[in-house]
Write a protein that holds these residues in place. Structure first.
Motif, PDB file in Angstrom:
ATOM      1  N   VAL A 949       3.773 -39.822  51.074  1.00  9.19           N
ATOM      2  CA  VAL A 949       4.751 -40.763  50.548  1.00  9.19           C
ATOM      3  C   VAL A 949       5.103 -41.821  51.588  1.00  9.19           C
ATOM      4  O   VAL A 949       5.821 -42.758  51.290  1.00  9.19           O
ATOM      5  CB  VAL A 949       6.037 -40.061  50.055  1.00  9.19           C
ATOM      6  N   GLY A 950       4.608 -41.666  52.779  1.00  4.83           N
ATOM      7  CA  GLY A 950       4.758 -42.735  53.770  1.00  4.83           C
ATOM      8  C   GLY A 950       6.044 -42.711  54.560  1.00  4.83           C
ATOM      9  O   GLY A 950       6.645 -43.746  54.797  1.00  4.83           O
ATOM     10  N   THR A 951       6.490 -41.527  55.020  1.00  5.99           N
ATOM     11  CA  THR A 951       7.710 -41.514  55.830  1.00  5.99           C
ATOM     12  C   THR A 951       7.431 -41.937  57.273  1.00  5.99           C
ATOM     13  O   THR A 951       8.361 -42.240  58.008  1.00  5.99           O
ATOM     14  CB  THR A 951       8.345 -40.115  55.888  1.00  5.99           C
ATOM     15  N   ARG A 952       6.173 -41.904  57.687  1.00  7.66           N
ATOM     16  CA  ARG A 952       5.738 -42.292  59.039  1.00  7.66           C
ATOM     17  C   ARG A 952       6.257 -41.341  60.120  1.00  7.66           C
ATOM     18  O   ARG A 952       6.158 -41.622  61.294  1.00  7.66           O
ATOM     19  CB  ARG A 952       6.148 -43.734  59.382  1.00  7.66           C
ATOM     20  N   PHE A 965      -0.827 -46.666  59.800  1.00  9.29           N
ATOM     21  CA  PHE A 965      -0.078 -46.742  58.551  1.00  9.29           C
ATOM     22  C   PHE A 965      -0.398 -48.036  57.821  1.00  9.29           C
ATOM     23  O   PHE A 965      -0.488 -49.102  58.436  1.00  9.29           O
ATOM     24  CB  PHE A 965       1.419 -46.668  58.847  1.00  9.29           C
ATOM     25  N   ARG A 991      -1.550 -49.170  49.997  1.00 13.10           N
ATOM     26  CA  ARG A 991      -0.461 -49.360  50.934  1.00 13.10           C
ATOM     27  C   ARG A 991       0.542 -48.209  50.866  1.00 13.10           C
ATOM     28  O   ARG A 991       0.617 -47.501  49.877  1.00 13.10           O
ATOM     29  CB  ARG A 991       0.215 -50.700  50.669  1.00 13.10           C
ATOM     30  N   GLY A 992       1.271 -48.076  51.956  1.00 15.49           N
ATOM     31  CA  GLY A 992       2.293 -47.044  52.003  1.00 15.49           C
ATOM     32  C   GLY A 992       1.763 -45.673  52.360  1.00 15.49           C
ATOM     33  O   GLY A 992       2.475 -44.686  52.249  1.00 15.49           O
ATOM     34  N   VAL A 993       0.519 -45.604  52.821  1.00 14.42           N
ATOM     35  CA  VAL A 993      -0.106 -44.325  53.094  1.00 14.42           C
ATOM     36  C   VAL A 993      -0.510 -44.264  54.561  1.00 14.42           C
ATOM     37  O   VAL A 993      -0.967 -45.247  55.130  1.00 14.42           O
ATOM     38  CB  VAL A 993      -1.345 -44.146  52.191  1.00 14.42           C
TER      39      VAL A 993
ATOM     40  N   HIS B 147      12.692 -46.222  52.806  1.00 13.39           N
ATOM     41  CA  HIS B 147      11.914 -46.311  54.034  1.00 13.39           C
ATOM     42  C   HIS B 147      10.522 -45.732  53.822  1.00 13.39           C
ATOM     43  O   HIS B 147       9.634 -45.952  54.624  1.00 13.39           O
ATOM     44  CB  HIS B 147      12.618 -45.586  55.184  1.00 13.39           C
ATOM     45  N   THR B 148      10.312 -45.005  52.740  1.00 14.48           N
ATOM     46  CA  THR B 148       8.993 -44.429  52.529  1.00 14.48           C
ATOM     47  C   THR B 148       8.020 -45.528  52.131  1.00 14.48           C
ATOM     48  O   THR B 148       8.405 -46.559  51.574  1.00 14.48           O
ATOM     49  CB  THR B 148       9.023 -43.371  51.415  1.00 14.48           C
ATOM     50  N   GLY B 149       6.784 -45.300  52.412  1.00 18.34           N
ATOM     51  CA  GLY B 149       5.771 -46.287  52.068  1.00 18.34           C
ATOM     52  C   GLY B 149       5.609 -46.407  50.560  1.00 18.34           C
ATOM     53  O   GLY B 149       5.267 -47.456  50.041  1.00 18.34           O
ATOM     54  N   ARG B 150       5.840 -45.314  49.867  1.00 13.59           N
ATOM     55  CA  ARG B 150       5.698 -45.335  48.415  1.00 13.59           C
ATOM     56  C   ARG B 150       6.957 -44.731  47.790  1.00 13.59           C
ATOM     57  O   ARG B 150       6.980 -43.560  47.385  1.00 13.59           O
ATOM     58  CB  ARG B 150       4.462 -44.528  47.994  1.00 13.59           C
TER      59      ARG B 150
END
Lengths: 1085, 341
Positions: A949-952, A965, A991-993, B147-150
Motif C-alpha cells: 500500500v506504499g507506507t514506505r 518507491f 505508482r505508490g508501490v 501518506h500511503t502510496g495507494r
C-alpha cells in the motif's frame, strides 16, 4: 616540437612537486588556493565518498541530517507552481471521482496458427552481434513471442564470453524508442520506398557518365565484410566515386599510431591474462572500446590475491579518471599532454632506442623509476597500452616498448585490422568537406552516423551540405544531419536487420534480426543494394550470398589446415589467411552461385552459435619502423604541453561514458545511468580537479540550497578555446589532474528526440580537427550563473558506516584478517564483527531446500555499470528523468557506490555495487503493516507488489537504502512500442508501490521449474542474475548457500568476505569480498 | 458545560479563592447551578450568531476546500508531490500525524486523568478540550491514510476477513498505530458524547425551535435527569475515564514506536515513548490554551474559565515542557556518550 633536456628536467621537478603536494607529503605546500581542499590529515585512513565528507564540512553534515525535504519545492518553482495550480483546478473537479490509476483495458488475441517453436511464456534465445565503433560484441537475445526483450552476451563469442556492456544492454530500449525515425521522408514529406529508388537511380544514372565523380558515400567505421564488399562493388562501378568514413566512436589514434609505428594498419590485441605488469597510458582498456569486455574478464582473472602468480599489477597514467585508473594499483593523474613525456621517460628506461635526445632527470622521478624497474623485471610478461585519446606518437612509443620488452606474441599480438577499410577518418572527413565546398559532390549518401553534429567545429560540414544536389541520410533518428538532407531513410536497428560484423579479434558473427523492422526501416545493405543493379535484394540474401561466395572461395570446409597452423599468406603486402583471401575473392561482383544444402546447414550452425568459426585473425609479425619515435617526427597536431600556470588550461575531449558521441542520447536508460566516476546523469559537465575549481573560484559542490543530496548547484562556466565558446556546468572530479578540464561529447543535441534534445552542452562546438582529443589554451570564465546537475554520488550516503574494505597485498599476505580492520574509521563494531545470533526475539528461519546468496567481489568490480543497465532491462525498471533524480528518486535496483581513500588530488578508488542484501533478519520485513515484503523459504525478501500500500516504512528502515518507491507514475503505460520491450516475467509496477532487487526471482523460478521437470536440483551456475550475467569482470556470483560446493558458498567462506553493516545484526546474504591493491613497495612508501 | 457534569462532590468551594494562597477561584462568585446553565445555554440558543463567526467559518471552510483540493491532487498525482525521497520516506505526512495526535492528548488527559484525580477545575474546560481532541484525531487520521502510496487500499491495514486470505502483519508498529488511533478515536468520541448527554437534554428542554427540539431530543437519548439516570451516567462516565486513562499514555507511546522500533540512527532510541507522551501533553495543553483564551474573551466566559484554569494549565505545561527539554538533552547526550558515529 622538440623539448630540451633542461626543459624536461624542470618539468619533472614541477610535476614531482605537484604530485607530492597533492599527496599531502609536502609540508610547505604553496598556501594559496588550498584552503578548502580537504587535507588528508582530517581523515587519515578512512574511506569517503564525497569531498565534503572528507573535509567533514558542517554544512554538509547538517544537510545529511536534514529531516525535511523541501516539500514546498513544487510550489516555489515557478514552472511547477503553474502546473500545480492547473492540476489542482482540474483535480478539484475530479475530487472524489478518482481513486486510483486505472490500468487500460487490452484485448488478448490468441494465435490462430501457432508459430514454430513458440510456446507462449517460454522465451527463445537467438545469437546476434552488436556493431559499435567498428567492433562487434556477440550477443544472445531473449525473445518473448517474437519480441526481443533482453540482451545477454554470447558465451561462445570471444569478444563477450557472456558479458555485455551498457550499450548492448540498452540497445533493446533503442529498438523500441518511440522517437526513432519512422518514415521515409523527402524534405519532410512521406514517400514510399519506390519513390526513393526512382530518385537514387536517376541520380546514379547521371553519375554513370562521370564514372561517379560526383558520388560520395560517408559511412561510420565499417567492419561488416558484406557491407565493405558492397561498397567496393559500388566503387568498382563508379571508379571516380569516393568512400569516406567518420565514426567518432572508433579508434582514430590507435589506427594512426599503428600506421606511424609500422607503416600499415594493424590491430593490437592484448592478452591480459598473460600480463603480470601492465602500464596504461591514458588507456581505459577495461571500461570501453575494442575488446573491453574480454579485457575486463582477462584482467580480473589475474586479480586473485591468494595466489602470488595470479595477481597482476596495473599502473595507470591518466588524465580523466576512468574505470581502469580506479582499478590500477598505482594511478598517477597527469594532464593529457604530459603522458607522452612520461611515456618517453619510461620508454627510455626500458631501453627503447630512437627516442631522440636522451632524457636525464634530476631529482629522480620515482614513478618513472618504479614503473621502469617493474616493467624490466617482467620482460615478456608486461604490457603497455596506449589510450584512444592519446596521439599516434604515444601509441607508437607503446608499440616500441612492447617490442623492446619482448611482449609481442606473449601479452599482445598484432593482427589485421578488424575494420574493413581503415583510413585516417579525420582526413577523410576533411577531404569530403573540401570536395563538397568545391562543388564536386552531386550525390552524398550518408550511411548511418550523424556527421553534422559529430564533426569538429572547423570542418563546416553543415555549411557545405548546401552545395550537394542530392543528399541521402540513413539513420535511426531524424537528427541534425537528417535536417540537412533531402531523403531521410529510417534505418533498421541491428536487432531488425541482417548483417555481419567482426569482433575485436576478427571473429565474424552473423547479425540476424530478432523482429521485423518496426517502422519498415532499411539496413545499410539494403541501401547499398538500392544503388546496385539489384535494388530489391533483401538484406538476408545479400549477407547469405556473400558468405556463400566466401565459403566457396575458401574451399569446401569451414576450416583449413593452414589456418590451424597459423600460417599466413602474404598478398600484396598484407598477410591474409585463406578465409580472408576468400573474402577478398568474394568481393568480386558476381550474381552469386547457387546455395547448396550443405551451405544451408553451415549457415544455420553459424547463426545458432553466433560466431563463424576460424575467422579470428592470425597474429602477424610486424616491426616498429626506425626513426619514428624521435620528437621531431611527432605530428605537430597536438600542440606542446606548454600549459604552465599562466598560459591557460588544457582541454580534453572524450566520448561520453554513457552516450558516447551522442548516438545514444535518446536512450533513457543510458541518460539516467550514473556515469562511471562522475555519477552524473542527464548532463555533461566541465570536469576539473578540486584545486582547479578552487582556483577558478567556481564549484560543483553539492549545494545546501534547493533540493536533495543529488542536486549539485554548480557554477555555469564559459569555455573559451580556439576562438570558440561554449557554456557548461562545472563539476569537481577527484583524481583529475589540475589545470586541465575534461568535457564529454555527445550532449547539446538539437534533434535527438524527447529525452536527448537540449541535455547538456555541445563540446563539438569548440572541438577542432587539429586537436580532436586535447589541446592547450583553454580559458574558463565563471559566468556567475548556476546550473543544477543531477549526480548520484551523494545519494544513499551511509554516514561513514558500511564502507568498503580494502588493503594492500602486502598487508593481506602478512595478515589476511587485516582486510576487516576498520582502518581509522573509528567505527565501533565495524571490524566485521557480527552480533550473536541469540540477540533477536524471532526464531531462526530453516532452509530445507535452497538458500540463495550472492557474493560481490569488490576486488574485481570495474564500475562499468553493465549490471545497472542489465538489471533495468531485466526488471522493467522505469526511467524517472532528471527532475526526479535531482530529488533523489532514481529507481535503479542496484547502484555502484564509489569510495575513495586518501587525498582528493589522487585518491584510491573502489567500486561497491549494492543490490538488496536479502537480509536474514530483514529490518524491512518486520515493519511492513500489510505483509507486502516477506521472507521466502529460500531466504529471499520477497516483495509483493500487489499487496503493497506504499507506507514506505520498509524503505525508512532499510540500512542499505536499496528500496525504491514509485513516488509518481514513473512507468510509461501508454507508449505502444515500449510495451513490446518489457520482460513479461516481471510485474510492471504502478505508482505508490515499493520495489527492490529480487535476486531475479523470475530466473530462479524458471530454473527451479526446469530442474523439477528433470527431477534434479538446480545446478550451481544454472541461475545467473541479470547483474551477474552482464558483469564482464565476474564480480558477482549467485548461488545456493546450502550447497557447500557452490561458488558463492566458497566465496563467502573466504577470508576476504565481509558483510555490509553486519554489526546491525541484519545478517545480509549478499556479502562482499574485500579489495586488495597490489601496491609497489617503492611507490607506496 | 454543566458544573455538575460529573456529579462528584467538590472538595472545596469552587467560588472561593484558596484561602491564604492568593490562588484565584475556579468560578467567579455569585453563580448557582441555574445561572450557570442559563448563561451557557444562552450562547447556543439565544445569542445571535455574530458576523465574525460567519467570517471565521467562511475562512475555515475555504481552507477546508483547499485541503480537499490538495488531497485530490495528491491522490491523482502521487505521493511524489510532497518532496519525499528514498532516504526520507516520511516527512510532511508522519510529522503532521504525530503532531495532531499529540494535540489530541490534552482532551483525554483533562477528561479522564483529572477526573480520576478529582480535579474539579477541569469541568469548565473539559468539554471543548474533548471536542478539540476529536477534531485533532480526525486531522491526524488524514495523514496515515493519505501518506500511503495507494490510499484507496489503505484499508488493508485493518484485520477484516477477505477472500485473499491475507491479514495485517502484527509485528509492524504501523498496525499498532492503526489500533491505537482507532481505539483512541472511539473512546474519545464515546467519552465526549456520554458527557454531553445531560447537556443535550438541557438544550432540548430550552430549545425554542421545533427542529432544535427534535435534534437535541434525539441526541439526549431520553434523558430525564432522574436519579437512576444520574447514577448510571456517573458509572458509565467513570468506567470510560478508566478506559481512556491508559490511552493517554499508550497512544503516543505506540506512535513513538514507529520510530523507536526502526533501526534508523536517531530514531532507534528508548527515550522516545516518554518523550513523545510528554511532548503530546505539552502541545495539547498549549492548544487548549490557544483555544480557551479567545473563547473566554469572545463569549464572555471569564467567570467560568478563570485565572485558576490558566494557571493550572500553565503548570502542566511547565512540567511537561521540562520533561521534553530533558528528552532533547538526553538525546544529544546519548548521541555523544554513545561515541557511535
Amino acid at each position: 616540437m622538440g623539448f630540451g633536456i633542461r626543459d624536461s628536467a624542470e618539468w619533472l621537478r614541477d610535476s614531482t612537486e605537484r604530485i607530492q603536494d597533492s599527496a599531502g607529503f609536502a609540508s610547505n605546500g604553496s598556501g594559496a588556493g588550498k584552503s578548502r581542499i580537504p587535507s588528508p590529515e582530517s581523515r587519515p585512513d578512512g574511506f569517503w565518498r564525497t569531498l565534503d565528507e572528507l573535509a567533514g564540512n558542517p554544512a554538509f553534515r547538517e544537510r545529511l541530517y536534514q529531516e525535511f525535504p523541501s516539500q514546498i519545492e513544487a510550489i516555489t518553482d515557478p514552472v511547477e507552481r503553474r502546473t500545480f495550480l492547473r492540476l489542482m483546478g482540474a483535480s478539484l473537479a475530479l475530487a472524489g471521482l478518482t481513486a486510483c490509476t486505472r490500468q487500460p483495458e487490452e484485448k488478448i488475441v490468441p494465435y490462430v496458427r501457432q508459430p514454430e517453436e513458440i510456446i507462449p511464456g517460454k522465451p527463445l534465445f537467438f545469437a546476434t552481434a552488436m556493431p559499435l565503433g567498428g567492433v562487434a560484441a556477440g550477443l544472445l537475445v531473449e525473445s518473448h513471442e517474437g519480441r526481443p526483450t533482453k540482451i545477454e552476451g554470447n558465451p561462445q563469442h570471444p569478444g563477450s564470453l557472456g558479458a555485455t556492456d551498457i550499450f548492448a544492454q540498452a540497445s533493446v530500449l533503442g529498438l523500441y524508442d518511440p522517437d526513432r525515425s519512422q518514415t521515409l521522408t523527402r524534405v519532410g514529406e512521406i514517400h514510399p520506398w519506390p519513390a526513393f529508388l526512382g530518385a537514387i537511380r536517376a541520380a546514379l544514372t547521371a553519375q554513370q557518365s562521370l564514372q561517379g565523380a560526383g558520388l560520395r558515400i560517408l559511412t561510420e567505421s565499417v567492419n561488416s565484410p558484406t557491407l565493405a564488399a558492397q561498397i567496393r562493388d559500388l566503387l568498382a562501378r563508379f571508379p571516380q566515386a569516393k568512400w569516406h568514413q567518420w565514426d567518432p566512436a572508433s579508434r582514430e589514434n590507435a589506427r594512426a599510431g599503428a600506421m606511424l609505428a609500422f607503416g600499415e594498419y594493424v590491430e593490437a590485441q592484448y592478452r591480459l591474462d598473460q600480463a603480470d605488469v601492465i602500464l596504461a597510458l591514458d588507456a581505459d582498456f577495461l571500461g570501453c572500446g575494442s575488446g573491453g569486455l574480454r579485457y575486463a574478464r582477462d584482467f580480473t582473472a589475474r586479480r586473485q590475491p591468494q595466489r602470488a602468480d595470479r595477481m597482476n599489477r596495473l599502473y595507470a597514467l591518466e588524465c580523466m579518471p576512468t574505470s581502469t585508473g580506479a582499478r590500477a594499483d598505482h594511478r598517477l593523474p597527469l594532464r593529457a599532454s604530459e603522458i607522452e613525456r612520461v611515456a618517453r621517460l619510461i620508454a627510455a628506461g626500458v631501453g627503447v632506442s630512437g627516442l631522440g635526445p636522451q632524457v636525464v632527470f634530476n631529482p629522480p622521478f620515482k614513478w618513472v623509476d618504479a614503473i621502469t624497474k617493474d616493467l624490466q623485471a617482467h620482460r615478456g610478461s608486461s604490457l603497455v597500452v596506449a589510450g584512444d585519446g592519446q596521439p599516434a606518437i604515444v601509441h607508437a612509443i607503446a608499440h616500441a616498448m612492447n617490442q623492446t620488452l619482448g611482449n609481442v606474441g606473449r601479452t599482445l599480438v598484432y593482427t589485421d585490422p578488424v575494420e574493413a577499410a581503415p583510413v585516417d577518418q579525420l582526413q577523410s572527413l576533411r577531404d569530403l568537406a573540401a570536395d563538397m565546398d568545391a562543388g564536386k559532390v552531386d550525390l552524398l549518401v550518408i550511411v548511418g552516423g550523424n556527421p553534422v553534429y559529430t564533426s569538429p567545429a572547423d570542418i563546416a560540414l553543415a555549411g557545405a551540405m548546401n552545395n550537394v544536389a542530392l543528399r541521402v541520410h540513413l539513420s535511426l533518428y531524424d537528427d541534425e544531419t537528417s535536417e540537412l538532407c533531402h531523403w531521410q531513410i529510417p534505418e533498421a536497428h541491428f536487432l531488425e536487420s541482417w548483417s555481419d560484423a567482426r569482433a575485436y579479434d576478427g571473429t565474424v558473427s552473423i547479425i540476424q534480426p530478432l523482429i521485423a523492422p518496426l517502422y519498415g526501416g532499411k539496413s545499410a545493405h539494403e541501401l547499398l543494394a538500392a544503388m546496385s543493379d539489384r535494388p530489391e535484394q533483401s538484406g538476408y540474401d545479400i549477407v547469405r550470398q556473400y558468405w556463400n561466395r566466401v565459403r566457396l572461395a575458401t574451399g569446401s570446409g569451414s576450416r583449413s589446415s593452414s589456418v590451424e597452423s597459423g600460417q599466413t599468406y602474404v598478398v600484396s603486402g598484407l598477410s591474409r589467411t585463406p578465409q580472408q583471401a576468400g573474402e577478398r575473392a568474394a568481393t568480386q561482383p558476381s550474381p552469386g552461385p547457387a546455395l547448396s544444402p550443405e551451405f544451408d546447414a553451415t549457415w544455420r550452425r553459424w547463426l545458432h552459435d553466433g560466431v563463424v568459426p576460424n575467422t579470428a585473425f592470425q597474429p602477424r609479425s610486424v616491426a616498429v619502423k626506425s626513426g619514428v619515435l624521435s620528437p621531431s617526427s611527432q605530428p605537430a597536431l597536438f600542440g606542446g604541453p606548454s600549459t604552465g600556470a599562466g598560459q591557460g588550461l588544457e582541454i580534453v575531449f572524450r566520448n561520453d561514458p554513457s552516450i558516447l558521441d551522442g548516438r545514444f542520447a535518446n536512450n533513457g536508460w543510458l541518460q539516467e545511468l550514473p556515469k562511471q566516476i562522475t555519477k552524473l546523469t542527464w548532463d555533461n559537465a566541465v570536469l576539473v580537479s578540486p584545486a582547479t575549481a578552487e582556483r577558478l573560484k567556481a564549484g560543483g559542490f553539492p549545494s545546501a540550497q534547493g533540493g536533495e543530496h543529488g542536486n549539485i548547484t554548480s557554477s555555469l562556466v564559459e569555455l573559451r578555446y580556439g576562438g570558440r565558446t561554449v557554456r557548461g556546468a562545472l563539476l569537481v572530479v577527484v583524481g583529475h589532474p589540475d589545470d586541465c578540464a575534461t568535457v564529454h561529447l555527445g550532449y547539446g543535441r538539437r534533434r535527438a528526440g524527447h529525452l536527448g534534445t537540449g541535455a547538456g552542452f555541445d563540446a563539438n562546438a569548440i572541438r577542432t580537427s587539429d586537436a580532436p582529443w586535447f589541446g592547450g589554451g583553454l580559458d574558463i570564465v565563471n559566468t556567475g550563473d548556476t546550473f543544477s546537475l543531477a549526480c548520484t554520488q551523494f545519494h544513499h550516503l551511509m554516514e561513514g558506516r558500511g564502507m568498503v574494505h580494502a588493503v594492500t597485498r602486502d598487508e593481506f599476505v602478512r595478515d589476511p584478517k587485516s582486510v576487516h580492520e576498520s582502518r581509522g574509521t573509528g567505527i565501533v563494531g565495524a571490524n566485521g564483527e557480527t552480533p550473536p545470533r541469540t540477540i533477536t526475539l524471532y526464531p531462526e528461519f530453516k532452509y530445507e531446500g535452497y538458500k540463495w546468496g550472492m557474493a560481490i567481489d569488490v576486488n574485481a568490480c570495474i564500475g562499468c555499470n553493465a549490471c545497472v543497465v542489465g538489471c533495468q532491462a531485466e526488471n522493467n525498471i522505469p526511467v524517472v528523468g532528471k527532475d526526479q533524480v535531482l530529488r533523489g528518486r532514481e529507481m535503479h535496483w542496484i547502484r555502484v557506490d564509489t569510495y575513495y581513500r586518501g587525498p582528493a588530488a589522487n585518491p584510491e578508488t573502489y567500486f561497491q555495487p549494492v543490490p538488496c542484501m536479502q537480509c536474514e533478519n530483514a529490518p524491512c520485513e518486520v515493519v511492513c503493516p500489510v505483509g507486502a515484503t516477506v521472507h521466502s523459504d529460500e531466504g529471499l525478501n520477497d516483495m509483493v507488489y500487489n499487496r503493497c500500500v506504499g507506507t514506505r516504512y520498509c524503505s525508512n528502515n532499510c540500512p542499505y537504502k536499496v528500496r525504491r518507491f514509485n513516488f509518481l507514475l514513473y512507468q510509461d503505460w501508454n507508449t505502444p512500442s515500449l510495451k513490446l520491450g518489457r520482460n513479461p516475467d516481471v510485474t510492471v509496477r504502478s505508482r505508490g508501490v515499493m520495489e527492490k532487487c529480487t535476486y531475479c526471482v523470475q530466473r530462479i523460478n524458471a530454473a527451479k521449474i526446469e530442474s523439477e521437470k528433470q527431477d534434479r536440483s538446480v545446478r550451481d551456475g544454472e541461475i545467473q542474475t541479470a547483474c551477474q550475467q552482464a558483469c564482464p569482470a565476474n564480480a558477482i556470483v549467485f548461488g545456493n548457500l546450502n550447497d557447500p560446493g557452490s561458488r558463492v558458498a566458497q566465496l563467502q567462506a573466504e577470508v576476504r568476505n565481509y558483510s555490509l553493516l553486519g554489526e546491525l545484526n541484519t545478517r545480509p546474504r549478499t556479502t562482499y569480498l574485500a579489495a586488495i591493491r597490489n601496491a609497489n613497495r617503492e611507490l607506496d612508501a | 458545560m454543566t458544573p455538575a457534569g460529573d456529579g462528584l462532590v467538590p472538595i472545596e468551594d469552587p467560588t472561593q479563592a484558596v484561602v491564604g494562597t492568593g490562588v484565584p477561584p475556579i468560578i467567579a462568585p455569585g453563580y448557582t447551578f441555574g445561572s450557570v446553565t442559563d448563561k451557557i445555554a444562552a450562547i447556543v440558543l439565544a445569542r445571535k450568531t455574530p458576523l465574525g463567526w460567519w467570517l471565521g467559518f467562511g475562512a475555515a471552510f475555504m481552507l477546508t476546500l483547499l485541503l480537499f483540493a490538495a488531497l485530490s491532487y495528491l491522490v491523482v498525482t502521487g505521493i511524489g508531490i510532497w518532496g519525499n525521497n528514498v532516504p526520507i520516506g516520511w516527512a510532511f505526512d508522519i510529522t503532521n500525524f504525530v503532531w495532531w495526535i499529540g494535540i489530541g492528548h490534552a482532551g483525554t488527559l483533562i477528561s479522564a486523568i483529572l477526573l480520576l484525580l478529582k480535579q474539579p477545575w477541569r469541568t469548565s474546560i473539559n468539554r471543548f478540550a474533548e471536542a478539540m481532541t476529536l477534531f485533532a484525531v480526525a486531522c491526524a487520521g488524514i495523514f496515515p491514510l493519505f501518506h500511503t502510496g495507494r490510499p484507496w487500499l489503505a484499508y488493508w491495514m485493518l484485520p477484516y476477513p477477505n477472500t485473499m486470505g491475507v491479514w495485517p502483519q502484527f509485528r509492524s508498529p504501523l498496525i499498532w498505530d492503526v489500533f491505537a488511533v482507532s481505539t483512541y478515536a472511539t473512546v474519545s468520541l464515546l467519552f465526549w458524547f456520554v458527557g454531553l448527554v445531560p447537556d443535550l437534554a438541557t438544550l432540548r428542554d430550552r430549545s425554542q425551535s421545533r427542529i432544535g427540539g427534535v435534534v437535541y431530543g434525539m441526541l439526549a437519548m431520553g434523558w430525564r435527569g432522574s436519579a437512576h439516570h444520574w447514577h448510571r451516567y456517573e458509572t458509565a462516565y467513570l468506567l470510560l475515564a478508566g478506559l481512556a486513562t491508559p490511552l493517554v499514555v499508550s497512544v503516543h507511546t505506540v506512535v513513538s514506536f514507529d520510530f523507536a522500533i526502526a533501526i534508523v540512527p536517531g530514531w532507534h532510541t528508548t527515550i522516545f515513548p516518554p518523550y513523545f507522551v510528554a511532548g503530546a501533553i505539552y502541545s495539547g495543553f498549549a492548544m487548549v490554551l490557544t483555544l480557551a483564551i479567545p473563547i473566554r474573551a469572545i463569549y464572555g466566559l471569564e467567570d467560568f474559565i478563570t485565572m485558576r484554569h490558566l494557571q493550572n494549565m500553565a503548570k502542566v505545561m511547565l512540567v511537561t515542557g521540562l520533561i521534553v527539554a530533558y528528552g532533547y538533552t538526553i538525546e544529544a547526550f546519548i548521541a555523544w556518550y554513545g561515541a557511535d558515529k
